[in-house]
Write a protein that holds these residues in place. Sequence first.
Motif, PDB file in Angstrom:
ATOM      1  N   GLY A  11      76.860  67.099 -44.226  1.00 28.87           N
ATOM      2  CA  GLY A  11      75.833  66.239 -44.078  1.00 28.87           C
ATOM      3  C   GLY A  11      76.119  65.034 -43.628  1.00 28.87           C
ATOM      4  O   GLY A  11      74.849  63.624 -43.821  1.00 28.87           O
ATOM      5  N   GLU A  12      77.682  65.016 -44.099  1.00 33.50           N
ATOM      6  CA  GLU A  12      76.588  63.063 -43.686  1.00 33.50           C
ATOM      7  C   GLU A  12      77.610  62.638 -42.407  1.00 33.50           C
ATOM      8  O   GLU A  12      76.928  61.701 -41.551  1.00 33.50           O
ATOM      9  N   ALA A  13      77.833  63.841 -40.984  1.00 32.42           N
ATOM     10  CA  ALA A  13      77.644  63.868 -39.847  1.00 32.42           C
ATOM     11  C   ALA A  13      77.743  64.878 -39.206  1.00 32.42           C
ATOM     12  O   ALA A  13      78.721  65.557 -39.960  1.00 32.42           O
ATOM     13  N   ARG A  14      77.822  64.848 -37.711  1.00 33.55           N
ATOM     14  CA  ARG A  14      78.441  66.109 -37.065  1.00 33.55           C
ATOM     15  C   ARG A  14      79.451  66.088 -36.772  1.00 33.55           C
ATOM     16  O   ARG A  14      79.788  65.231 -36.627  1.00 33.55           O
ATOM     17  N   VAL A  15      79.916  67.757 -36.643  1.00 32.52           N
ATOM     18  CA  VAL A  15      81.595  67.289 -36.169  1.00 32.52           C
ATOM     19  C   VAL A  15      81.272  66.667 -34.750  1.00 32.52           C
ATOM     20  O   VAL A  15      82.260  66.281 -34.171  1.00 32.52           O
ATOM     21  N   SER A  16      80.239  66.717 -34.090  1.00 32.78           N
ATOM     22  CA  SER A  16      80.443  66.958 -32.652  1.00 32.78           C
ATOM     23  C   SER A  16      80.130  64.847 -32.908  1.00 32.78           C
ATOM     24  O   SER A  16      80.986  64.997 -31.875  1.00 32.78           O
ATOM     25  N   THR A  17      79.445  65.040 -32.606  1.00 37.12           N
ATOM     26  CA  THR A  17      79.545  63.402 -32.976  1.00 37.12           C
ATOM     27  C   THR A  17      80.565  62.705 -33.480  1.00 37.12           C
ATOM     28  O   THR A  17      80.974  61.172 -33.071  1.00 37.12           O
ATOM     29  N   TRP A  18      81.189  63.346 -34.738  1.00 41.73           N
ATOM     30  CA  TRP A  18      82.474  62.274 -34.861  1.00 41.73           C
ATOM     31  C   TRP A  18      83.339  62.465 -33.972  1.00 41.73           C
ATOM     32  O   TRP A  18      84.360  62.000 -33.283  1.00 41.73           O
ATOM     33  N   LEU A  19      83.713  63.482 -33.234  1.00 41.98           N
ATOM     34  CA  LEU A  19      85.043  64.088 -32.036  1.00 41.98           C
ATOM     35  C   LEU A  19      84.483  63.252 -30.829  1.00 41.98           C
ATOM     36  O   LEU A  19      85.129  62.901 -30.487  1.00 41.98           O
ATOM     37  N   TYR A  20      82.750  62.853 -30.349  1.00 40.17           N
ATOM     38  CA  TYR A  20      82.691  62.181 -29.551  1.00 40.17           C
ATOM     39  C   TYR A  20      83.608  60.444 -29.482  1.00 40.17           C
ATOM     40  O   TYR A  20      83.653  60.485 -28.608  1.00 40.17           O
ATOM     41  N   ARG A  21      82.928  60.531 -30.973  1.00 40.37           N
ATOM     42  CA  ARG A  21      83.441  59.370 -31.537  1.00 40.37           C
ATOM     43  C   ARG A  21      84.830  59.024 -31.228  1.00 40.37           C
ATOM     44  O   ARG A  21      85.719  57.664 -30.686  1.00 40.37           O
ATOM     45  N   VAL A  22      86.166  60.066 -31.836  1.00 39.01           N
ATOM     46  CA  VAL A  22      87.012  59.329 -31.896  1.00 39.01           C
ATOM     47  C   VAL A  22      87.682  59.850 -30.305  1.00 39.01           C
ATOM     48  O   VAL A  22      88.548  58.702 -30.218  1.00 39.01           O
ATOM     49  N   VAL A  23      87.504  60.963 -29.844  1.00 41.57           N
ATOM     50  CA  VAL A  23      87.440  60.785 -27.903  1.00 41.57           C
ATOM     51  C   VAL A  23      87.255  59.211 -27.592  1.00 41.57           C
ATOM     52  O   VAL A  23      88.426  58.965 -27.098  1.00 41.57           O
ATOM     53  N   SER A  24      86.456  58.651 -28.373  1.00 40.61           N
ATOM     54  CA  SER A  24      85.429  57.412 -27.175  1.00 40.61           C
ATOM     55  C   SER A  24      86.698  56.089 -27.290  1.00 40.61           C
ATOM     56  O   SER A  24      87.262  55.216 -26.291  1.00 40.61           O
ATOM     57  N   ASN A  25      86.501  56.642 -28.363  1.00 38.78           N
ATOM     58  CA  ASN A  25      87.577  55.450 -29.088  1.00 38.78           C
ATOM     59  C   ASN A  25      89.580  55.306 -28.700  1.00 38.78           C
ATOM     60  O   ASN A  25      89.873  54.332 -28.314  1.00 38.78           O
ATOM     61  N   LEU A  26      89.833  57.044 -28.622  1.00 34.47           N
ATOM     62  CA  LEU A  26      91.292  57.353 -27.867  1.00 34.47           C
ATOM     63  C   LEU A  26      91.158  56.742 -26.756  1.00 34.47           C
ATOM     64  O   LEU A  26      91.981  55.998 -25.769  1.00 34.47           O
ATOM     65  N   CYS A  27      89.450  56.739 -25.753  1.00 41.24           N
ATOM     66  CA  CYS A  27      90.010  56.313 -24.623  1.00 41.24           C
ATOM     67  C   CYS A  27      89.360  55.283 -24.022  1.00 41.24           C
ATOM     68  O   CYS A  27      89.893  54.044 -22.928  1.00 41.24           O
ATOM     69  N   THR A  28      88.955  54.221 -25.307  1.00 41.14           N
ATOM     70  CA  THR A  28      89.215  53.039 -25.260  1.00 41.14           C
ATOM     71  C   THR A  28      90.068  52.118 -25.307  1.00 41.14           C
ATOM     72  O   THR A  28      90.507  51.018 -24.379  1.00 41.14           O
ATOM     73  N   ASP A  29      90.549  52.861 -25.657  1.00 41.09           N
ATOM     74  CA  ASP A  29      92.281  51.844 -26.667  1.00 41.09           C
ATOM     75  C   ASP A  29      94.093  52.311 -25.468  1.00 41.09           C
ATOM     76  O   ASP A  29      94.052  51.579 -24.865  1.00 41.09           O
ATOM     77  N   ARG A  30      93.293  53.355 -24.283  1.00 41.37           N
ATOM     78  CA  ARG A  30      93.699  53.695 -23.437  1.00 41.37           C
ATOM     79  C   ARG A  30      93.417  52.163 -21.884  1.00 41.37           C
ATOM     80  O   ARG A  30      94.417  52.050 -21.421  1.00 41.37           O
ATOM     81  N   LEU A  31      92.071  52.555 -22.366  1.00 42.67           N
ATOM     82  CA  LEU A  31      91.340  51.792 -20.963  1.00 42.67           C
ATOM     83  C   LEU A  31      92.117  50.419 -21.243  1.00 42.67           C
ATOM     84  O   LEU A  31      92.306  49.605 -20.236  1.00 42.67           O
ATOM     85  N   ARG A  32      92.117  49.869 -22.609  1.00 42.31           N
ATOM     86  CA  ARG A  32      92.315  48.335 -22.768  1.00 42.31           C
ATOM     87  C   ARG A  32      94.623  48.473 -22.362  1.00 42.31           C
ATOM     88  O   ARG A  32      94.380  47.122 -21.951  1.00 42.31           O
ATOM     89  N   ARG A  33      94.774  49.062 -22.894  1.00 42.66           N
ATOM     90  CA  ARG A  33      96.625  49.075 -22.497  1.00 42.66           C
ATOM     91  C   ARG A  33      96.273  49.704 -20.912  1.00 42.66           C
ATOM     92  O   ARG A  33      96.985  48.436 -20.645  1.00 42.66           O
ATOM     93  N   ARG A  34      95.469  49.782 -20.224  1.00 39.49           N
ATOM     94  CA  ARG A  34      95.553  49.640 -19.129  1.00 39.49           C
ATOM     95  C   ARG A  34      94.966  48.043 -18.314  1.00 39.49           C
ATOM     96  O   ARG A  34      96.382  47.988 -17.544  1.00 39.49           O
TER      97      ARG A  34
END
Lengths: 136, 192
Positions: free
Chosen positions: B72-95
Motif C-alpha cells: 500500500g505504500e508504493a506500487r512495485v512498478s513505480t519503485w522499480l522505475y525510480r531505482v532504474v532511473s537513479n542507477l541510470c543517472t549515476d552512470r550518466l554522471r560517471r560518463r
Amino acid sequence: MVMADMNQTDEMLEKLFETARCEVVDLPPGLLARVLADADAELAARTAPPLRAAPTRRTSGFMIVLGELLAAIGGWRAVSGLASATVAGVWIGFAGVGNLSLTTVDLLSGGETLAVLNLLPGDDVFALASDLGDFE
Amino acid sequence: MAFDANSQASDEVLLVLYGNGDRAAAHVLALRFTPLALRVAARMLGDGSEAEDVAQEAMLRLWRIAPEWRQGEARVSTWLYRVVSNLCTDRLRRRRGVGLDEIAEPEDGVPPVVDRMIARDRANALQDALDALPERQRQAVVLRHIEGLTNPEIAAVMQIGVEAVESLTARGKRALTALLAAQREELGYGHG
C-alpha cells in the motif's frame, strides 16, 4: 520553424513514440537466468540457519562446565562419595592419631628392620627366629 | 503456490510472497519487470550492455527489498522505475567524468546527429534525439511518452512535484521536435 512544420514534426514525434511504446524488448540471452539466480541467492541467504543456535534460556558458562564435569565423573552420587572421603581426610589430618602399634611406628619412622620388611621368610628364617627371640 | 507467467496475482502480492520465501513468485516478477527495467535503462543510457547491467542490479534491489516491503505504500512498478532511473543517472554522471580524449571526435562539417540518422531507422533516430536531451528531461519524456506513466506517477518516481514534471516533459518534447525537424523527410515523414 513555421507552424506547419512544427505540427508535422509533432505528428512525427507522436508516431515515433507510438512505435517505441509498441516495441517488444527481447531479453538478452542469460539475463533472465541471472536475475532468477540472484533471486535464489537472496532467498538462500535469508533462509540459511544461523551459524550457532541461540540457547533457549540464559545459562552461564560456569554452569555449563560444571554440568559437563559432573556427567563425566558419574553424577551427583559420585560427588557425594568424594565429598565424604574428603571430609574424613580433613578430620584425620586435623585430629591426628592416637597410640600407634609398634609395627606402625616402625613403618612411619622409616627404620628398616628385618622383622618388619622381610615378610617372606626364605633362607633367613633362622636369622628371623633369632631376631624375634632377641626382640622379646 | 505455483504461478505461471500470466498469473493474475498483483505485483505487491507476488513481492510479499517472495519475501516470505516463495521462489515461484520471483519467477513471475522477473518475467514482468526485467523487460521494463531493461527497456527504460536502454532508453535512458542508449547502450544495451550498460542497460543490461542496470536491469540486473535493479532486480537485485527488488529481491532485497522484498522482506521489508509494506503493502500500500508504493506500487512495485513505480519503485522499480525510480531505482532504474537513479542507477541510470549515476552512470550518466560517471560518463560526464570521462576525459575529453576518450570522446569520439565529430566528423568535419556534418552534425553528428544528422549523420547517424541517415543510416538508422526511426527508432534509432528517436533514441539519438533522446540521448541529446538533458538527463532529467530525457527521464521525464521516456516515462511519460514511452512508458505511459501519468504525471503524478512520474512525480513519484522522480521525487519532484507534478508541475516540475509538466515543465520537464514540455521542454523535453520541444527539444525533441527541434532535434528531429530537420530529419523529417529522411525518416519518411516529409509529406505529412
